[in-house]
Scaffold this motif. Sequence first.
Motif, PDB file in Angstrom:
ATOM      1  N   ARG A 206     -29.082 -26.546 -41.849  1.00  0.00           N
ATOM      2  CA  ARG A 206     -28.111 -27.590 -41.543  1.00  0.00           C
ATOM      3  C   ARG A 206     -28.559 -28.899 -42.188  1.00  0.00           C
ATOM      4  N   SER A 207     -27.604 -29.679 -42.678  1.00  0.00           N
ATOM      5  CA  SER A 207     -27.936 -30.968 -43.280  1.00  0.00           C
ATOM      6  C   SER A 207     -28.287 -31.997 -42.226  1.00  0.00           C
ATOM      7  N   ASN A 208     -27.767 -31.819 -40.996  1.00  0.00           N
ATOM      8  CA  ASN A 208     -27.950 -32.816 -39.943  1.00  0.00           C
ATOM      9  C   ASN A 208     -28.138 -32.116 -38.606  1.00  0.00           C
ATOM     10  N   ASP A 210     -28.777 -33.471 -35.827  1.00  0.00           N
ATOM     11  CA  ASP A 210     -28.385 -34.319 -34.706  1.00  0.00           C
ATOM     12  C   ASP A 210     -26.896 -34.295 -34.402  1.00  0.00           C
ATOM     13  N   GLY A 211     -26.095 -33.690 -35.259  1.00  0.00           N
ATOM     14  CA  GLY A 211     -24.670 -33.549 -34.978  1.00  0.00           C
ATOM     15  C   GLY A 211     -24.464 -32.383 -34.020  1.00  0.00           C
ATOM     16  N   TYR A 214     -23.137 -28.861 -34.841  1.00  0.00           N
ATOM     17  CA  TYR A 214     -23.930 -27.879 -35.580  1.00  0.00           C
ATOM     18  C   TYR A 214     -24.779 -26.992 -34.679  1.00  0.00           C
ATOM     19  N   LYS A 236     -32.859 -31.957 -41.520  1.00  0.00           N
ATOM     20  CA  LYS A 236     -33.423 -33.227 -41.085  1.00  0.00           C
ATOM     21  C   LYS A 236     -32.748 -33.710 -39.807  1.00  0.00           C
ATOM     22  N   GLY A 237     -33.529 -34.373 -38.966  1.00  0.00           N
ATOM     23  CA  GLY A 237     -32.964 -34.906 -37.735  1.00  0.00           C
ATOM     24  C   GLY A 237     -34.019 -35.165 -36.684  1.00  0.00           C
TER      25      GLY A 237
END
Length: 362
Positions: A206-208, A210-211, A214, A236-237
């Motif tokens: 996953r790119s993020n 913290d979303g 996801y 990352k997060g």
Amino acid sequence: MKVLVLATDYPNNDGGVSLMYIHSRNAYYALNGIDVTVLNFSAHKKYTYEGIKVITLNSYEKNYDKYDILICHAPNLRNHYKFLKKYGNRFLRFIFFFHGHEVLRIRENYSAPYSYMETKSVTNSFVQDIYDSYKLAVWRRYFPQVREKSEFIFVSEWMKNKFERYVQLNLKGYKTHIIHNNVGEVFETHNYDYTTKKLYDFITVRSNLDGSKYCIDVVNRLASENPGLKFLVIGKGKFFDHIKKADNLTWEDRGLMHSEMPEVLNSARCALMPTRLDAQGVMMCEMATYGIPVLTSDIDICQELAKEFKNFILINNTKFIDLTTVLQSIKSMYRLSKNKSLYAKNTVGAEVALIKEMENDN
């Protein structure tokens, strides 16, 4: 054939990669003889990116050039609508692409943020609701005015249904198309190797983190509930700074380039990609195209994708899943023939055909 593409942002030569999915389309258009210029609303000076001309709003206004077709990706009021009202009569035809948030009610569709993230105040939530109502009302009035000169492209049937629900327009009589985003070239040219030694049972990219859409919390819970299996999460997060990481889960705090994906995916038996919301789920589609089995959520968009990809397995986000049993069930998927439906020639290729057809109609 000259087209002008409106984009809120665009990749640049300083390392910016925002909205790369628009650039991949434009590059394919150019290869097929279409003269493409991008108007990047975030740019302060014009530039060229991998052969594609990128201009600013100021340079367009000062140096007017004639284009045949105007393409709008994820149109918003602040940029696209203002441009359309001011300069729309300069173009013979329009193409609107709908990717997600631009025609949704945000609070009805997006999951609540994780508790450690800064949450919106009641006032801000009220403002969001008011803005969404205004945004949708503007498009409800505007699109019928330009229906005859416009093509409407949705990245999934789910996206089209959401448009009709929230914009409150019956699209019967409109020129509509379902054209998915294409997968990256590396997923076309490489194949999952199920014979190599597997370091992990499940991989999540996953790119993020913290979303909340996801579902890294779901991944972490499934790892805790299946202690005999090994999980890899790349992205990352701050999630694992606040939530205890399962002991059998390895986290790599980094991004991942497309070129790195084949080797990384080959290290696992199955992709674990739960989600709470997606208009298409491009990364899931790329993994499935590559050939690795993909375990994802039993929601509308994933049900739509599962009709296309035989290596999709749908799960309930909230229930216990015996993932050892899942690993046994996916073995037959390793020998499925490669699914080519989301190759560029079958997705962006359809857009090129539409653009050339529009040229012939003019």
